[in-house]
Design an enzyme around this catalytic site. Sequence first.
Site, short mmCIF file in Angstrom:
data_model
loop_
_atom_site.label_atom_id
_atom_site.label_comp_id
_atom_site.label_asym_id
_atom_site.label_seq_id
_atom_site.Cartn_x
_atom_site.Cartn_y
_atom_site.Cartn_z
N PHE A 79 0.85 -1.19 0.00
CA PHE A 79 0.00 0.00 0.00
C PHE A 79 0.88 1.23 0.00
CE2 PHE A 79 -3.00 -3.15 1.28
CZ PHE A 79 -4.25 -2.64 0.98
N TYR B 121 3.49 -4.24 5.42
CA TYR B 121 4.45 -4.69 4.40
C TYR B 121 5.68 -5.29 5.09
CZ TYR B 121 7.70 -4.36 0.42
OH TYR B 121 8.62 -4.64 -0.56
N LYS C 279 7.25 -9.12 4.75
CA LYS C 279 8.58 -9.46 4.25
C LYS C 279 9.42 -10.17 5.33
CE LYS C 279 8.17 -7.97 -0.04
NZ LYS C 279 8.12 -8.89 -1.17
P1 NDP Z 1 5.63 -3.36 -9.02
O1 NDP Z 1 4.41 -2.89 -8.31
O2 NDP Z 1 6.22 -2.53 -10.09
O3 NDP Z 1 5.36 -4.81 -9.66
C1 NDP Z 1 4.75 -5.80 -8.90
C2 NDP Z 1 4.44 -6.96 -9.81
O4 NDP Z 1 3.80 -7.99 -9.03
C3 NDP Z 1 3.46 -6.60 -10.93
O5 NDP Z 1 3.81 -7.30 -12.09
C4 NDP Z 1 2.14 -7.08 -10.39
O6 NDP Z 1 1.19 -7.37 -11.39
C5 NDP Z 1 2.62 -8.35 -9.71
N1 NDP Z 1 1.62 -8.93 -8.82
C6 NDP Z 1 1.00 -8.39 -7.76
N2 NDP Z 1 0.11 -9.25 -7.25
C7 NDP Z 1 0.16 -10.36 -8.03
C8 NDP Z 1 -0.53 -11.59 -8.03
N3 NDP Z 1 -1.49 -11.86 -7.15
N4 NDP Z 1 -0.20 -12.51 -8.95
C9 NDP Z 1 0.76 -12.27 -9.87
N5 NDP Z 1 1.42 -11.10 -9.94
C10 NDP Z 1 1.12 -10.17 -9.02
O7 NDP Z 1 6.67 -3.67 -7.86
P2 NDP Z 1 8.26 -3.90 -7.89
O8 NDP Z 1 8.71 -4.35 -9.21
O9 NDP Z 1 8.87 -2.74 -7.23
O10 NDP Z 1 8.36 -5.10 -6.83
C11 NDP Z 1 8.72 -6.43 -7.16
C12 NDP Z 1 9.08 -7.13 -5.87
O11 NDP Z 1 10.21 -6.47 -5.27
C13 NDP Z 1 7.98 -7.11 -4.82
O12 NDP Z 1 7.95 -8.36 -4.15
C14 NDP Z 1 8.43 -6.01 -3.87
O13 NDP Z 1 7.90 -6.17 -2.58
C15 NDP Z 1 9.94 -6.19 -3.91
N6 NDP Z 1 10.70 -5.03 -3.50
C16 NDP Z 1 10.64 -3.86 -4.22
C17 NDP Z 1 11.42 -2.77 -3.83
C18 NDP Z 1 11.43 -1.49 -4.60
O14 NDP Z 1 12.14 -0.54 -4.17
N7 NDP Z 1 10.71 -1.37 -5.71
C19 NDP Z 1 12.28 -2.84 -2.62
C20 NDP Z 1 12.27 -4.12 -1.96
C21 NDP Z 1 11.51 -5.17 -2.40
P3 NDP Z 1 0.09 -6.28 -11.87
O15 NDP Z 1 0.76 -5.40 -12.91
O16 NDP Z 1 -0.99 -7.15 -12.44
O17 NDP Z 1 -0.34 -5.51 -10.67
#
Ligand code: NDP
Length: 275
Positions: free
Chosen positions: A93, A192, A196
């Site tokens: 969120f 969140y 994690k």
């Molecule tokens: P984004 O929001 O850009 O991408 C998240 C992705 O997860 C999207 O493709 C989304 O799909 C997909 N997703 C969410 N829910 C589901 C589901 N139920 N089934 C399949 N796919 C799903 O986030 P990030 O790329 O930043 O994050 C990727 C990972 O990295 C996450 O686990 C995040 O917690 C972790 N992370 C990110 C950080 C950052 O700074 N960005 C830091 C630390 C960890 P859709 O497009 O359909 O919503």
Amino acid sequence: MSTKVAVVTGSNKGIGLAIVRALCKEFQGDVYITARDVGRGQEAVKSLNSEELKPMFHQLDINDLNSITTAAAFFKDKYGGVDVLVNNAGIAFKVADTAPFDVQAEVTLKTNVFATRDMLTHFMPIIKAGGRVVNVSSFVGSRTLNQCSAALQQRLRSDDITEEELMGLMQQFVDLTKKNEHKQGGWPEAAYGVSKTGLTTLSMILARRLSRERPNDGILLNACCPGWVRTDMAGSKASKSPDEGAMTPVYLALLPPGATEPHGKFVSEKEVQPW
Ligand code: NDP
């Protein structure tokens, strides 16, 4: 020898898409973009096609058990299993979101913990010998662990915590938020973060199980932090590009054949971090 296959969840955008981009260049085998939405997934395939890369696509919504089991059956049938699995899909969120905390806790843990655990339940049995499993967690989970009560920290760091005990603790956190009693229960105000903490702990539990139950298969399973990455989740002020954020997950996905470590660790910037 059968074709190898790498599968990345939530890879239609962000870090997941960047992981697929890197794997298309470095992994000897088929690489799958998976996405809950077929249209968004196919758009992502096209975007990499325009870079002369050839990822494949399979629908996969980790919140949908039927979607998980259908995908697992597909990879088992077509490839005899999976060589590289990156559990990248996750949600957060926004800080400004006004949804009540208990709703944020329930929804966040549903995807980041319980659905990712469902993925692992159904994909671990089909991970091939020599396979690599990478769970994209976060440093926020480590910070949140340090904010838990001493008793919770002791359990979450212990070597004998079981998957069932961990899932019980995660559910307890969600339940306590509904009564606004999570702080008395030893948990910080961090949906969140707790998700994690749970994902990193789950990774350590499953790695220990692999070592016990499949000691000769050479499978390495780790959790990692990609860093602070410019995506829809983290926003444009973050310090890393998605390709930079993909580096540690890809390093873990491509640990060379015969490697014995890291395994069951939390890794950031390609370095094992304290837990
Ligand atoms: P984004 O929001 O850009 O991408 C998240 C992705 O997860 C999207 O493709 C989304 O799909 C997909 N997703 C969410 N829910 C589901 C589901 N139920 N089934 C399949 N796919 C799903 O986030 P990030 O790329 O930043 O994050 C990727 C990972 O990295 C996450 O686990 C995040 O917690 C972790 N992370 C990110 C950080 C950052 O700074 N960005 C830091 C630390 C960890 P859709 O497009 O359909 O919503």
